[in-house]
Design a protein around this motif. Structure first.
Motif, mmCIF file in Angstrom:
data_model
loop_
_atom_site.group_PDB
_atom_site.id
_atom_site.type_symbol
_atom_site.label_atom_id
_atom_site.label_comp_id
_atom_site.label_asym_id
_atom_site.label_seq_id
_atom_site.Cartn_x
_atom_site.Cartn_y
_atom_site.Cartn_z
ATOM 1 N N GLU A 68 24.848 64.969 -113.319
ATOM 2 C CA GLU A 68 24.897 64.807 -114.767
ATOM 3 C C GLU A 68 24.222 63.505 -115.157
ATOM 4 O OE1 GLU A 68 28.347 64.432 -118.049
ATOM 5 O OE2 GLU A 68 28.363 66.203 -116.758
ATOM 6 N N VAL A 69 23.369 63.560 -116.168
ATOM 7 C CA VAL A 69 22.627 62.390 -116.624
ATOM 8 C C VAL A 69 23.068 62.058 -118.044
ATOM 9 C CG1 VAL A 69 20.334 61.467 -117.154
ATOM 10 C CG2 VAL A 69 20.645 62.984 -115.194
ATOM 11 N N TRP A 70 23.346 60.783 -118.279
ATOM 12 C CA TRP A 70 23.673 60.299 -119.612
ATOM 13 C C TRP A 70 22.517 59.443 -120.085
ATOM 14 C CZ3 TRP A 70 29.324 58.063 -119.314
ATOM 15 C CH2 TRP A 70 30.208 59.110 -119.003
ATOM 16 N N ILE A 71 22.003 59.737 -121.261
ATOM 17 C CA ILE A 71 20.994 58.893 -121.889
ATOM 18 C C ILE A 71 21.701 58.161 -123.017
ATOM 19 C CG2 ILE A 71 18.793 58.799 -123.113
ATOM 20 C CD1 ILE A 71 18.183 61.555 -121.770
ATOM 21 N N VAL A 72 21.790 56.848 -122.898
ATOM 22 C CA VAL A 72 22.436 56.034 -123.925
ATOM 23 C C VAL A 72 21.324 55.379 -124.731
ATOM 24 C CG1 VAL A 72 24.012 54.121 -124.401
ATOM 25 C CG2 VAL A 72 24.447 55.646 -122.459
ATOM 26 N N ARG A 73 21.260 55.753 -126.002
ATOM 27 C CA ARG A 73 20.211 55.250 -126.887
ATOM 28 C C ARG A 73 20.709 54.033 -127.662
ATOM 29 N NH1 ARG A 73 15.929 58.276 -126.413
ATOM 30 N NH2 ARG A 73 16.170 60.452 -125.815
ATOM 31 N N HIS A 74 19.866 53.004 -127.720
ATOM 32 C CA HIS A 74 20.167 51.766 -128.427
ATOM 33 C C HIS A 74 19.653 51.871 -129.869
ATOM 34 C CE1 HIS A 74 19.819 49.567 -124.277
ATOM 35 N NE2 HIS A 74 20.797 50.449 -124.303
ATOM 36 N N PRO A 75 20.235 51.127 -130.790
ATOM 37 C CA PRO A 75 19.807 51.216 -132.189
ATOM 38 C C PRO A 75 18.360 50.758 -132.413
ATOM 39 C CG PRO A 75 21.470 49.500 -131.926
ATOM 40 C CD PRO A 75 21.371 50.226 -130.625
ATOM 41 N N ASP A 76 17.808 49.945 -131.508
ATOM 42 C CA ASP A 76 16.425 49.473 -131.665
ATOM 43 C C ASP A 76 15.402 50.442 -131.087
ATOM 44 O OD1 ASP A 76 16.673 49.179 -128.919
ATOM 45 O OD2 ASP A 76 16.274 47.018 -128.906
ATOM 46 N N GLY A 77 15.855 51.607 -130.597
ATOM 47 C CA GLY A 77 14.953 52.600 -130.024
ATOM 48 C C GLY A 77 14.912 52.578 -128.505
ATOM 49 N N GLY A 78 15.436 51.530 -127.897
ATOM 50 C CA GLY A 78 15.500 51.468 -126.446
ATOM 51 C C GLY A 78 16.568 52.415 -125.922
ATOM 52 N N PHE A 79 16.591 52.613 -124.627
ATOM 53 C CA PHE A 79 17.612 53.487 -124.042
ATOM 54 C C PHE A 79 17.820 53.133 -122.582
ATOM 55 C CE2 PHE A 79 13.600 55.541 -123.240
ATOM 56 C CZ PHE A 79 13.717 56.056 -121.952
ATOM 57 N N ARG A 80 18.912 53.629 -122.046
ATOM 58 C CA ARG A 80 19.206 53.474 -120.621
ATOM 59 C C ARG A 80 19.717 54.813 -120.122
ATOM 60 N NH1 ARG A 80 19.196 48.906 -117.801
ATOM 61 N NH2 ARG A 80 19.594 47.540 -119.564
ATOM 62 N N ARG A 81 19.259 55.213 -118.933
ATOM 63 C CA ARG A 81 19.682 56.479 -118.328
ATOM 64 C C ARG A 81 20.621 56.198 -117.157
ATOM 65 N NH1 ARG A 81 16.008 60.838 -117.025
ATOM 66 N NH2 ARG A 81 15.872 59.706 -115.079
ATOM 67 N N PHE A 82 21.761 56.899 -117.160
ATOM 68 C CA PHE A 82 22.728 56.812 -116.071
ATOM 69 C C PHE A 82 22.867 58.176 -115.429
ATOM 70 C CE2 PHE A 82 24.178 53.556 -119.087
ATOM 71 C CZ PHE A 82 24.249 52.449 -118.260
ATOM 72 N N VAL A 83 23.174 58.194 -114.157
ATOM 73 C CA VAL A 83 23.463 59.452 -113.473
ATOM 74 C C VAL A 83 24.853 59.324 -112.848
ATOM 75 C CG1 VAL A 83 22.295 58.776 -111.323
ATOM 76 C CG2 VAL A 83 22.621 61.185 -111.842
ATOM 77 N N LEU A 84 25.673 60.360 -113.051
ATOM 78 C CA LEU A 84 26.991 60.424 -112.417
ATOM 79 C C LEU A 84 26.789 61.098 -111.065
ATOM 80 C CD1 LEU A 84 29.135 61.571 -115.446
ATOM 81 C CD2 LEU A 84 28.842 59.274 -114.548
ATOM 82 N N ILE A 85 27.291 60.477 -110.018
ATOM 83 C CA ILE A 85 27.116 61.012 -108.673
ATOM 84 C C ILE A 85 28.454 61.162 -107.978
ATOM 85 C CG2 ILE A 85 24.714 60.327 -108.326
ATOM 86 C CD1 ILE A 85 25.594 57.738 -107.180
ATOM 87 N N ASP A 86 28.434 61.884 -106.897
ATOM 88 C CA ASP A 86 29.657 62.145 -106.119
ATOM 89 C C ASP A 86 30.760 62.729 -106.994
ATOM 90 O OD1 ASP A 86 28.388 61.217 -103.846
ATOM 91 O OD2 ASP A 86 29.273 59.211 -103.966
ATOM 92 N N GLY A 87 30.413 63.753 -107.752
ATOM 93 C CA GLY A 87 31.401 64.427 -108.586
ATOM 94 C C GLY A 87 31.924 63.584 -109.735
ATOM 95 N N GLY A 88 31.152 62.598 -110.183
ATOM 96 C CA GLY A 88 31.566 61.761 -111.302
ATOM 97 C C GLY A 88 32.386 60.554 -110.886
ATOM 98 N N THR A 89 32.484 60.284 -109.592
ATOM 99 C CA THR A 89 33.264 59.133 -109.147
ATOM 100 C C THR A 89 32.438 57.858 -109.057
ATOM 101 O OG1 THR A 89 32.885 59.655 -106.820
ATOM 102 C CG2 THR A 89 34.887 60.553 -107.845
#
Length: 137
Positions: A68-89
């Protein structure tokens, strides 16, 4: 290389729903109406070393071959992508080049990457049963 931080609590990604059967028509209509409400995608964040959090970031969810990938968008247009691994742990940056640190703060999990901090809802901590004395004394 993907750096990841262990997360003892799992993130809460699914909304809870009241079980049971809908015997009354109004009860059934209420469930349909609740399901039609959009999910709150706002995320509390403190960016670029800010001391206080604001609900100014948003989160998008997707899946890829890693998980599962989370894209967290910043108010200035930037963003950061996170990936949940090992079943979300565990969580890591999807690019894998930034170190992620986590800390549970009440019912939230604070995720830190460089000067940015994000707070996500966290699952309740598991209750560990007390140890018993096996020798009987």
């Amino acid at each position: 290389m993907m750096r990841a931080a262990c997360l003892s609590p799992l993130f809460l990604l699914a909304a809870c729903s009241g079980g049971g059967d809908a015997q009354a028509g109004s009860s059934s209509a209420a469930k349909v109406e609740a399901a039609a409400e959009p999910e709150d995608t706002s995320v509390a964040c403190a960016l670029a070393g800010a001391k206080t959090f604001g609900r100014t970031c948003t989160r998008e969810l997707s899946r890829d071959d890693v998980g599962e990938v989370w894209i967290v968008r910043h108010p200035d247009g930037g963003f950061r992508r996170f990936v949940l691994i090992d079943g979300g742990t565990r969580i890591a940056t999807a690019d894998g080049d930034k170190e992620v640190a986590t800390e549970r703060i009440g019912g939230e999990l604070e995720v830190r990457v460089e000067g940015d901090r994000y707070r996500f809802p966290a699952a309740p901590e598991a209750t560990i049963p007390p140890k018993t004395n096996a020798s009987g004394s």
